[in-house]
Write an enzyme that holds these catalytic residues in place. Structure first.
Site, mmCIF file in Angstrom:
data_model
loop_
_atom_site.group_PDB
_atom_site.id
_atom_site.type_symbol
_atom_site.label_atom_id
_atom_site.label_comp_id
_atom_site.label_asym_id
_atom_site.label_seq_id
_atom_site.Cartn_x
_atom_site.Cartn_y
_atom_site.Cartn_z
ATOM 1 N N ARG A 15 -52.054 -2.079 -22.984
ATOM 2 C CA ARG A 15 -51.219 -1.950 -24.187
ATOM 3 C C ARG A 15 -50.077 -0.965 -23.953
ATOM 4 N NH1 ARG A 15 -53.937 0.662 -28.239
ATOM 5 N NH2 ARG A 15 -55.783 1.255 -27.050
ATOM 6 N N ASP A 65 -63.740 2.861 -17.410
ATOM 7 C CA ASP A 65 -63.407 4.104 -18.109
ATOM 8 C C ASP A 65 -63.033 5.146 -17.054
ATOM 9 O OD1 ASP A 65 -63.340 6.535 -19.367
ATOM 10 O OD2 ASP A 65 -65.306 6.358 -20.327
ATOM 11 N N SER A 144 -45.879 14.087 -20.866
ATOM 12 C CA SER A 144 -45.262 13.996 -22.200
ATOM 13 C C SER A 144 -44.338 15.192 -22.402
ATOM 14 C CB SER A 144 -46.355 14.024 -23.275
ATOM 15 O OG SER A 144 -45.795 14.245 -24.549
ATOM 16 N N TYR A 157 -53.920 17.845 -26.480
ATOM 17 C CA TYR A 157 -53.033 16.875 -25.818
ATOM 18 C C TYR A 157 -51.968 17.588 -24.977
ATOM 19 C CZ TYR A 157 -49.889 12.788 -25.536
ATOM 20 O OH TYR A 157 -49.086 11.757 -25.095
ATOM 21 N N LYS A 161 -51.346 17.364 -20.939
ATOM 22 C CA LYS A 161 -50.088 16.864 -20.373
ATOM 23 C C LYS A 161 -49.375 17.943 -19.542
ATOM 24 C CE LYS A 161 -50.393 12.687 -21.965
ATOM 25 N NZ LYS A 161 -50.569 11.547 -21.044
ATOM 26 N N ILE A 190 -42.266 7.347 -28.201
ATOM 27 C CA ILE A 190 -42.167 5.945 -27.804
ATOM 28 C C ILE A 190 -42.969 5.077 -28.784
ATOM 29 C CG2 ILE A 190 -42.547 4.304 -25.899
ATOM 30 C CD1 ILE A 190 -40.608 6.568 -25.105
#
Ligand code: NDP
Length: 249
Positions: A15, A65, A144, A157, A161, A190
């Protein structure tokens, strides 16, 4: 070697940015491995889109995974069994568990680090041997802008990153003499499943911080992956490329 002989793995390729990357690589002639965690239907759809983009491609879908040692090893071993080499690894699989620090549970922190950082470490470690043997490799980590600047509500997060950037530079230094490059891409905002649930107010406030005043498309990130993947990009390593409409300037 021409692109058709080059094998590219995209973790989380079912995805969003991973899908756009798999399609872009297939279009350029690379043989693509599309990894997914739980959404097999999306990964099969990506495979069909890769074939539509390049009918001579032989995309392979592998469910694994990557946050577990077993999953990462399965992905790399099955790719080696199918193709006998791995040229490009795009560590793209990622998750969020956003909340303010005071409310963040240790398991929210561990889950995000486990997929975004540990998963990239496990997959990179597993491809290093075949890449060293080939004396060729391209490791491309999807970080990111949040890893560069931080973001309220995303301590886990952002840590994952930012960690990915330090990891990229260390790997780049370790493998520089082996024909293997390691680079990171730091996308801004995005349009994917990951960002679709933001409220209109949040979307407007993010857009206001972006000189281009809009979100980017998964294809914008895929295009940067294509650059780092190229044989001709051999002298570019340890870099972090912001693909963010100017947000991080
Ligand atoms: P999506 O949520 O759209 O897709 C995430 C993909 O990662 C899915 O294919 C999912 O698999 C896969 N995945 C998640 N966990 C695992 C796992 N443990 N093992 C294997 N695959 C896994 O995300 P995006 O496309 O938006 O994001 C892709 C990357 O880009 C992430 O690393 C993200 O942090 C980063 N990024 C995204 C930005 C954005 O604005 N969208 C901005 C900056 C960085 P499945 O389909 O099976 O669930």
């Amino acid at each position: 070697m021409n692109n058709q002989e080059r094998i590219a793995i995209v973790t989380g390729g079912g995805r969003g940015i991973g899908r756009a990357t798999a399609i872009a690589l297939a279009k350029e002639g690379y043989q693509v491995v599309i990894n997914y965690a739980g959404n097999q239907a999306a990964a099969e759809e990506t495979k069909a889109l890769c074939l539509a983009a390049n009918p001579s491609a032989t995309p392979l879908v592998i469910g694994a995974d990557i946050s577990t040692e077993e999953g990462a090893t399965t992905l790399i071993n099955q790719t080696m069994e199918a193709f006998g080499r791995i040229d490009i690894l795009v560590n793209n699989a990622g998750i969020t568990r956003d909340t303010l620090l005071l409310r963040m549970k240790a398991e929210d922190f561990d889950a995000v680090i486990g997929t975004n950082l540990r998963g990239a470490f496990l997959c990179t470690k597993a491809v290093t041997k075949p890449m060293m043997k080939q004396r060729f490799g391209r490791i491309i980590n999807i970080s990111s802008v949040v890893g560069v600047h931080g973001n309220a509500g995303q301590a886990n997060y952002a840590a994952s990153k930012a960690g990915l950037i330090g990891f990229t530079k260390s790997v780049a230094k370790e493998l520089a003499t082996r024909g293997i490059t390691a680079n990171a891409i730091a996308p801004g905002w995005i349009g994917t499943d990951m960002t679709q649930d933001l409220s209109d107010a949040t979307k407007a406030s993010i857009a206001a911080q972006i000189p281009m005043n809009r979100m980017g498309a998964p294809e914008d990130v895929a295009n940067a992956v294509l650059f780092f993947a190229k044989e001709e990009s051999a002298y570019v390593t340890g870099q972090v490329l912001l693909v963010d409409g100017g947000m991080g300037m």
